[in-house]
Each structure stands twice: as structure tokens, then as C-alpha cells.
Write an enzyme that holds these catalytic residues in place. Structure first.
Site, PDB file in Angstrom:
ATOM      1  N   LYS A 156       0.811  -1.224   0.000  1.00  0.00           N
ATOM      2  CA  LYS A 156       0.000   0.000   0.000  1.00  0.00           C
ATOM      3  C   LYS A 156       0.848   1.281   0.000  1.00  0.00           C
ATOM      4  CE  LYS A 156      -4.080  -2.059   2.106  1.00  0.00           C
ATOM      5  NZ  LYS A 156      -5.098  -2.015   3.138  1.00  0.00           N
ATOM      6  N   ASP A 210     -10.128   2.306   2.389  1.00  0.00           N
ATOM      7  CA  ASP A 210     -10.263   1.509   3.624  1.00  0.00           C
ATOM      8  C   ASP A 210     -11.099   2.239   4.690  1.00  0.00           C
ATOM      9  OD1 ASP A 210      -8.909  -0.844   2.968  1.00  0.00           O
ATOM     10  OD2 ASP A 210      -6.954   0.021   3.436  1.00  0.00           O
TER      11      ASP A 210
HETATM   12  P1  NAP Z   1      -0.087  -2.775  10.929  1.00  0.00           P
HETATM   13  O1  NAP Z   1       0.156  -1.646   9.998  1.00  0.00           O
HETATM   14  O2  NAP Z   1       0.953  -3.844  11.061  1.00  0.00           O
HETATM   15  O3  NAP Z   1      -0.381  -2.143  12.392  1.00  0.00           O
HETATM   16  C1  NAP Z   1      -0.603  -2.973  13.499  1.00  0.00           C
HETATM   17  C2  NAP Z   1      -0.961  -2.134  14.726  1.00  0.00           C
HETATM   18  O4  NAP Z   1      -1.222  -3.037  15.807  1.00  0.00           O
HETATM   19  C3  NAP Z   1       0.152  -1.196  15.174  1.00  0.00           C
HETATM   20  O5  NAP Z   1      -0.396  -0.004  15.643  1.00  0.00           O
HETATM   21  C4  NAP Z   1       0.805  -1.976  16.320  1.00  0.00           C
HETATM   22  O6  NAP Z   1       1.333  -1.132  17.326  1.00  0.00           O
HETATM   23  C5  NAP Z   1      -0.381  -2.700  16.907  1.00  0.00           C
HETATM   24  N1  NAP Z   1       0.029  -3.935  17.584  1.00  0.00           N
HETATM   25  C6  NAP Z   1       0.448  -5.086  16.996  1.00  0.00           C
HETATM   26  N2  NAP Z   1       0.734  -5.996  17.955  1.00  0.00           N
HETATM   27  C7  NAP Z   1       0.501  -5.402  19.156  1.00  0.00           C
HETATM   28  C8  NAP Z   1       0.623  -5.833  20.505  1.00  0.00           C
HETATM   29  N3  NAP Z   1       1.033  -7.063  20.813  1.00  0.00           N
HETATM   30  N4  NAP Z   1       0.290  -4.974  21.477  1.00  0.00           N
HETATM   31  C9  NAP Z   1      -0.128  -3.727  21.178  1.00  0.00           C
HETATM   32  N5  NAP Z   1      -0.269  -3.255  19.926  1.00  0.00           N
HETATM   33  C10 NAP Z   1       0.047  -4.087  18.916  1.00  0.00           C
HETATM   34  O7  NAP Z   1      -1.440  -3.549  10.558  1.00  0.00           O
HETATM   35  P2  NAP Z   1      -2.748  -2.963   9.854  1.00  0.00           P
HETATM   36  O8  NAP Z   1      -2.672  -3.172   8.392  1.00  0.00           O
HETATM   37  O9  NAP Z   1      -2.963  -1.585  10.374  1.00  0.00           O
HETATM   38  O10 NAP Z   1      -3.878  -3.973  10.402  1.00  0.00           O
HETATM   39  C11 NAP Z   1      -4.338  -3.901  11.740  1.00  0.00           C
HETATM   40  C12 NAP Z   1      -5.530  -4.858  11.928  1.00  0.00           C
HETATM   41  O11 NAP Z   1      -6.612  -4.448  11.100  1.00  0.00           O
HETATM   42  C13 NAP Z   1      -5.224  -6.302  11.536  1.00  0.00           C
HETATM   43  O12 NAP Z   1      -5.818  -7.153  12.487  1.00  0.00           O
HETATM   44  C14 NAP Z   1      -5.860  -6.452  10.183  1.00  0.00           C
HETATM   45  O13 NAP Z   1      -6.268  -7.788   9.936  1.00  0.00           O
HETATM   46  C15 NAP Z   1      -7.064  -5.520  10.299  1.00  0.00           C
HETATM   47  N6  NAP Z   1      -7.500  -4.965   9.004  1.00  0.00           N
HETATM   48  C16 NAP Z   1      -8.800  -5.154   8.620  1.00  0.00           C
HETATM   49  C17 NAP Z   1      -9.259  -4.614   7.423  1.00  0.00           C
HETATM   50  C18 NAP Z   1     -10.698  -4.824   6.983  1.00  0.00           C
HETATM   51  O14 NAP Z   1     -11.029  -4.551   5.813  1.00  0.00           O
HETATM   52  N7  NAP Z   1     -11.560  -5.250   7.863  1.00  0.00           N
HETATM   53  C19 NAP Z   1      -8.373  -3.879   6.596  1.00  0.00           C
HETATM   54  C20 NAP Z   1      -7.060  -3.703   7.022  1.00  0.00           C
HETATM   55  C21 NAP Z   1      -6.628  -4.256   8.236  1.00  0.00           C
HETATM   56  P3  NAP Z   1       2.759  -0.375  17.133  1.00  0.00           P
HETATM   57  O15 NAP Z   1       2.444   0.844  16.334  1.00  0.00           O
HETATM   58  O16 NAP Z   1       3.143  -0.084  18.529  1.00  0.00           O
HETATM   59  O17 NAP Z   1       3.659  -1.357  16.437  1.00  0.00           O
END
Ligand code: NAP
Length: 292
Positions: free
Chosen positions: A82, A118
Site C-alpha cells: 500500500k 479503507d
Molecule cells: P499494521 O500496519 O501492522 O499495524 C498494526 C498495529 O497493531 C500497530 O499499531 C501496532 O502497534 C499494533 N500492535 C500489533 N501488535 C501489538 C501488541 N502485541 N500490542 C499492542 N499493539 C500491537 O497492521 P494494519 O494493516 O494496520 O492492520 C491492523 C488490523 O486491522 C489487523 O488485524 C488487520 O487484519 C485488520 N485490518 C482489517 C481490514 C478490513 O477490511 N476489515 C483492513 C485492514 C486491516 P505499534 O504501532 O506499537 O507497532
């Protein structure tokens, strides 16, 4: 005997005239996007097809050039491309520019344009599935990654009175809050009790509390209550342990399936210029507004 597995759509007659769109990412085999797009194309009577293209990290530029050369009409973009694609298109829409991330590419005659659907997808899903209007509401988002950032910007664009960001890494929380200026601010989990909407945009709702107690929840469910809408962006599983806990507190609980459906519907509108058949798209992923 019918050799087609029951969960696959009936094959359509594709031809040399069929318009192609696709989704690029890695991994891609389990993406639901082609299923959503193809259900919509069939409902609209369009001779279009959507397929998954596995594209390794670092190869998005090659993929875009190849797709353009082959006359592909549009691409849905997922992890890990992305951010890279935002720098590869001719221009971004203002919201994709602001986020530095693109999930939808339109190959136009004049230019290749990147957009990000999104966050708007979640706002649309909340309106349709939970009757939740963003304008004037107090919202809290847990996370500072790509999904959180797109949701934070869309909530602010939708007129939220306040968008509070809670994230493990403070610098990323600050950066996400800036996307919602002037209504964005970095907060603490306890702020959730004052909010109309609480969104978990991290994967940690799937884990549940461990031996250290409820501090490992995105937000302690004791801070949630009836009258609030609580969203976990995860859709596999459809109900996370955190959603279950929030539901037991009386909150209206929503999963990430609606965001997935509506972000795909917005992509479809961008590619075809037509009104997307959202109901059909919901059915294609075995959901419905009540489950999302
Ligand atoms: P990402 O860019 O990797 O960001 C992950 C986030 O989660 C970061 O803010 C990270 O914190 C936090 N995190 C991860 N592990 C953690 C832990 N153990 N404790 C506390 N915070 C934690 O991922 P993303 O693309 O934003 O996706 C996030 C979620 O949204 C995923 O579960 C994904 O499946 C879901 N999602 C859903 C859709 C949909 O269409 N429904 C679309 C996109 C994503 P830090 O900043 O501190 O690292």
C-alpha cells in the site's frame, strides 16, 4: 458429478473482450476481494473479471507497469504494497496522499490514480450495518498502523467531534492523531468510556487476556458499555474474544467484514463508474449488515 467445489462461483464465459481487474499482494490466495468484485460484476451484467496476482514485496512497480501494459482496468492493493504504490502512481487522491497509502488503483486514459477506500469503507459499513453516523460523535481508535491511520482520517473527514488514538508506540499515535487535526489527539485507554465509537485496529483482540490480566486487551472491556458501538477490524474469526467480552458489557459489536465489503464496493465504483450492488457483495462473503 460436478467437479466444481460448492464455494466457487459458477464459471462465466470469459473472452478476449473481458475487462480485467485484480488484487496485488503477498500472500494473496486467501483474499476475498476477487470474490466480492466478481459477485458485483455478475450482478451488474458486466463482462469483467477480478483475479488475484501474487506480487512479492519490492515488485509493485513491475506489477503496475505490467498491468497498465496489459490493459488491466484497476487494481486493489493489499499488504505489503500500500505505501509503495502511493509513490508509483501518477497521482494520488487527496486522502491517499494524506495517508501515504493506496489500496485502489484506477488506470485511466490520462493517468494512473491511487485512492484509499479503507477508512471510508468502515464509515459506510457503520452507517449501513449499525446505523452509526460519524458526524458529531466521539471516537477512539486503538492502533497506529495502516488500518488505524485510514480509519482515523475517515472519521475526521466524516465530521467526528473527537478522534482519540491509543497505541503501543507513542510516536505512531502522534502521527495518526495529526491525520485527524484539529479533532485528533493522543489518549489513554480510559478515554474509551467517554466515546460513542471504539475501534480496534490491531490484531490483539484475537488473543484475549493472558496471565497478566486484562491489560492485554485492546481496551479493557470494563470500560465499555451499552450505547457504544465497538468495532474489531478483524474478520477472521468473525467474533474475537475481545468482541465477545464487549458484547457481554452490552455494547453493539461490529466486525471487520463490513469494512472489507464497503472498501471493495468503493473500488468497484471507482473502476466502473456504477453504483455498486452492496447487498450482493455482502452475500458473496456470507455476511450481512447484521453480522458486520
Ligand atoms: P499494521 O500496519 O501492522 O499495524 C498494526 C498495529 O497493531 C500497530 O499499531 C501496532 O502497534 C499494533 N500492535 C500489533 N501488535 C501489538 C501488541 N502485541 N500490542 C499492542 N499493539 C500491537 O497492521 P494494519 O494493516 O494496520 O492492520 C491492523 C488490523 O486491522 C489487523 O488485524 C488487520 O487484519 C485488520 N485490518 C482489517 C481490514 C478490513 O477490511 N476489515 C483492513 C485492514 C486491516 P505499534 O504501532 O506499537 O507497532
Amino acid at each position: 458429478m460436478n467437479p466444481t467445489p460448492p464455494d466457487l462461483p459458477t464459471p462465466r464465459r470469459l473472452s478476449a473482450a473481458t475487462t480485467v481487474v485484480g488484487v496485488i499482494g503477498d500472500p494473496i490466495a486467501h483474499s476475498l476481494s476477487p470474490r466480492l468484485h466478481n459477485a458485483a460484476f455478475a450482478a451488474l451484467g458486466l463482462d469483467w473479471v477480478s483475479v488475484g496476482f501474487p506480487v512479492a514485496e519490492g515488485r509493485a512497480g513491475d506489477a503496475l507497469a505490467g498491468a497498465r501494459a496489459l490493459g488491466v482496468r484497476g487494481l486493489s492493493v493489499t499488504m505489503p504494497h500500500k505505501e509503495a504504490v502511493a509513490g508509483l502512481v501518477d497521482r494520488c487522491t487527496p486522502r491517499a496522499e494524506r495517508l501515504g497509502a493506496v489500496n485502489c488503483v484506477v488506470f485511466g486514459e490520462e493517468a494512473t490514480v491511487g485512492d484509499n477506500t479503507d477508512g471510508p469503507g468502515l464509515v459506510a459499513a457503520l452507517r449501513r450495518g449499525a446505523g452509526f453516523e460519524t458526524a458529531g460523535r466521539r471516537c477512539l481508535v486503538v492502533g497506529g498502523g495502516g488500518a488505524a491511520r485510514s480509519v482515523v482520517a475517515a472519521l475526521a473527514d466524516g465530521g467526528a467531534a473527537e478522534v482519540v488514538i491509543v497505541n503501543r508506540t507513542p510516536e505512531r499515535a502522534t502521527a495518526a492523531a495529526a491525520l485527524a487535526a484539529p479533532v485528533g489527539r493522543v489518549g489513554v485507554p480510559a478515554d474509551a468510556s467517554q466515546c460513542d465509537l471504539v475501534v480496534n485496529a490491531t490484531p490483539i483482540g484475537m488473543a484475549g487476556p493472558d496471565r497478566d490480566g486484562p491489560t492485554t486487551w485492546p481496551i479493557d472491556p470494563m470500560l465499555l458499555e451499552g450505547g457504544q458501538v465497538v468495532v474489531d477490524l478483524v474478520y477472521h474469526p468473525l467474533v474475537t474474544p475481545w468482541m465477545e467480552a464487549a458484547g457481554r458489557r452490552g455494547a453493539r459489536v461490529v466486525n471487520g467484514l463490513g469494512m472489507l465489503v464497503h472498501q471493495a464496493a468503493l473500488q468497484l465504483a471507482a473502476w466502473t463508474g456504477l453504483e455498486p450492488p452492496v447487498e450482493v457483495m455482502w452475500k458473496a462473503v456470507d455476511g450481512g449488515p447484521s453480522s458486520g
